[in-house]
Design a protein around this motif. Structure first.
Motif, PDB file in Angstrom:
ATOM      1  N   GLY A   1       4.129  -3.310   6.559  1.00 24.08           N
ATOM      2  CA  GLY A   1       3.761  -4.691   6.308  1.00 24.08           C
ATOM      3  C   GLY A   1       4.970  -5.602   6.261  1.00 24.08           C
ATOM      4  N   GLY A   2       4.694  -6.900   6.204  1.00 18.40           N
ATOM      5  CA  GLY A   2       5.784  -7.867   6.128  1.00 18.40           C
ATOM      6  C   GLY A   2       5.316  -9.251   6.470  1.00 18.40           C
ATOM      7  N   LEU A   3       6.292 -10.119   6.679  1.00 18.46           N
ATOM      8  CA  LEU A   3       6.034 -11.512   7.043  1.00 18.46           C
ATOM      9  C   LEU A   3       6.217 -11.665   8.548  1.00 18.46           C
ATOM     10  CD1 LEU A   3       5.652 -14.543   6.334  1.00 18.46           C
ATOM     11  CD2 LEU A   3       8.140 -14.635   5.959  1.00 18.46           C
ATOM     12  N   VAL A   4       5.238 -12.274   9.192  1.00 20.66           N
ATOM     13  CA  VAL A   4       5.292 -12.466  10.638  1.00 20.66           C
ATOM     14  C   VAL A   4       4.734 -13.837  10.973  1.00 20.66           C
ATOM     15  CG1 VAL A   4       3.050 -11.348  11.021  1.00 20.66           C
ATOM     16  CG2 VAL A   4       4.761 -11.362  12.852  1.00 20.66           C
TER      17      VAL A   4
ATOM     18  N   LEU B   1       2.588  -6.599  14.249  1.00 21.14           N
ATOM     19  CA  LEU B   1       3.051  -5.617  13.276  1.00 21.14           C
ATOM     20  C   LEU B   1       2.340  -4.311  13.559  1.00 21.14           C
ATOM     21  CD1 LEU B   1       2.990  -7.474   9.815  1.00 21.14           C
ATOM     22  CD2 LEU B   1       5.028  -6.666  11.021  1.00 21.14           C
ATOM     23  N   ARG B   2       2.984  -3.220  13.197  1.00 23.10           N
ATOM     24  CA  ARG B   2       2.331  -1.920  13.249  1.00 23.10           C
ATOM     25  C   ARG B   2       2.372  -1.300  11.863  1.00 23.10           C
ATOM     26  NH1 ARG B   2       3.932   3.503  16.687  1.00 23.10           N
ATOM     27  NH2 ARG B   2       5.598   3.543  15.121  1.00 23.10           N
ATOM     28  N   LEU B   3       1.204  -1.071  11.310  1.00 19.78           N
ATOM     29  CA  LEU B   3       1.103  -0.421  10.011  1.00 19.78           C
ATOM     30  C   LEU B   3       0.943   1.086  10.197  1.00 19.78           C
ATOM     31  CD1 LEU B   3      -1.354  -2.824   8.133  1.00 19.78           C
ATOM     32  CD2 LEU B   3       1.125  -3.022   8.441  1.00 19.78           C
ATOM     33  N   SER B   4       1.503   1.818   9.264  1.00 18.49           N
ATOM     34  CA  SER B   4       1.399   3.274   9.283  1.00 18.49           C
ATOM     35  C   SER B   4       0.712   3.765   8.023  1.00 18.49           C
ATOM     36  CB  SER B   4       2.792   3.908   9.373  1.00 18.49           C
ATOM     37  OG  SER B   4       3.476   3.520  10.543  1.00 18.49           O
ATOM     38  N   CYS B   5      -0.032   4.821   8.176  1.00 23.24           N
ATOM     39  CA  CYS B   5      -0.691   5.492   7.048  1.00 23.24           C
ATOM     40  C   CYS B   5      -0.362   6.967   7.168  1.00 23.24           C
ATOM     41  CB  CYS B   5      -2.190   5.255   7.111  1.00 23.24           C
ATOM     42  SG  CYS B   5      -3.150   6.189   5.879  1.00 23.24           S
ATOM     43  N   ALA B   6       0.363   7.494   6.197  1.00 25.64           N
ATOM     44  CA  ALA B   6       0.834   8.875   6.282  1.00 25.64           C
ATOM     45  C   ALA B   6       0.512   9.634   4.999  1.00 25.64           C
ATOM     46  CB  ALA B   6       2.339   8.897   6.545  1.00 25.64           C
TER      47      ALA B   6
ATOM     48  N   GLN C   1       1.472  -5.307   2.049  1.00 23.98           N
ATOM     49  CA  GLN C   1       1.191  -6.736   2.220  1.00 23.98           C
ATOM     50  C   GLN C   1       1.525  -7.174   3.641  1.00 23.98           C
ATOM     51  OE1 GLN C   1       0.030  -9.199  -0.131  1.00 23.98           O
ATOM     52  NE2 GLN C   1      -0.082 -10.423   1.742  1.00 23.98           N
ATOM     53  N   VAL C   2       0.601  -7.903   4.241  1.00 23.74           N
ATOM     54  CA  VAL C   2       0.823  -8.557   5.532  1.00 23.74           C
ATOM     55  C   VAL C   2       0.641 -10.054   5.328  1.00 23.74           C
ATOM     56  CG1 VAL C   2      -0.076  -8.870   7.873  1.00 23.74           C
ATOM     57  CG2 VAL C   2       0.100  -6.575   6.908  1.00 23.74           C
TER      58      VAL C   2
END
Length: 120
Positions: free
Chosen positions: A9-12, A18-23, A115-116
């Motif tokens: 996540g982040g500010l864009v 953005l690419r979110l990851s779930c691990a 957070q995005v």
């Protein structure tokens, strides 16, 4: 024990990606359908997109069709949410969840969220 961790996540700016990851470091995620959900301030949590155990995608909301995609990398035990063409209304905390059997199955575990924020 299943323990999901989201990242990416982040500010864009609007129109960005953005690419979110779930691990998970313990359990094999391909035993589960993995869904992405989001919750904006003052709103209910809503489903976004899910990938089944057979790698079929299910959109929970039409608002991201054509912009968001979901994929798995079993070698990395990670599920990705690729978000393109981001809009301010995509701003939210994004959560992944492991679901039993299918994208409508019981949620076995939630991640802690990332957070995005989409803003100029």
């Amino acid at each position: 024990q299943l323990q999901l961790v989201e990242s990416g996540g982040g500010l864009v700016q609007p129109g960005g990606s953005l690419r979110l990851s779930c691990a998970d470091s313990g359990f094999t995620l391909d035993y589960y359908a993995i869904g992405w959900f989001r919750q904006a301030p003052g709103k209910e949590r809503e489903g976004v997109l899910c990938i089944s155990k057979g790698d079929d995608a299910t959109y929970y909301t039409d608002s991201v069709k054509g912009r968001f995609t979901i994929s798995r990398d079993n070698a990395k035990n990670t599920v990705y949410l690729q978000m393109n063409g981001l809009k301010p209304e995509d701003t939210a905390v994004y959560y992944c969840a492991a679901r039993d059997k299918s994208c409508s199955g019981y949620v076995r575990r939630w991640g802690q969220g990332t957070q995005v924020t989409v803003s100029s």
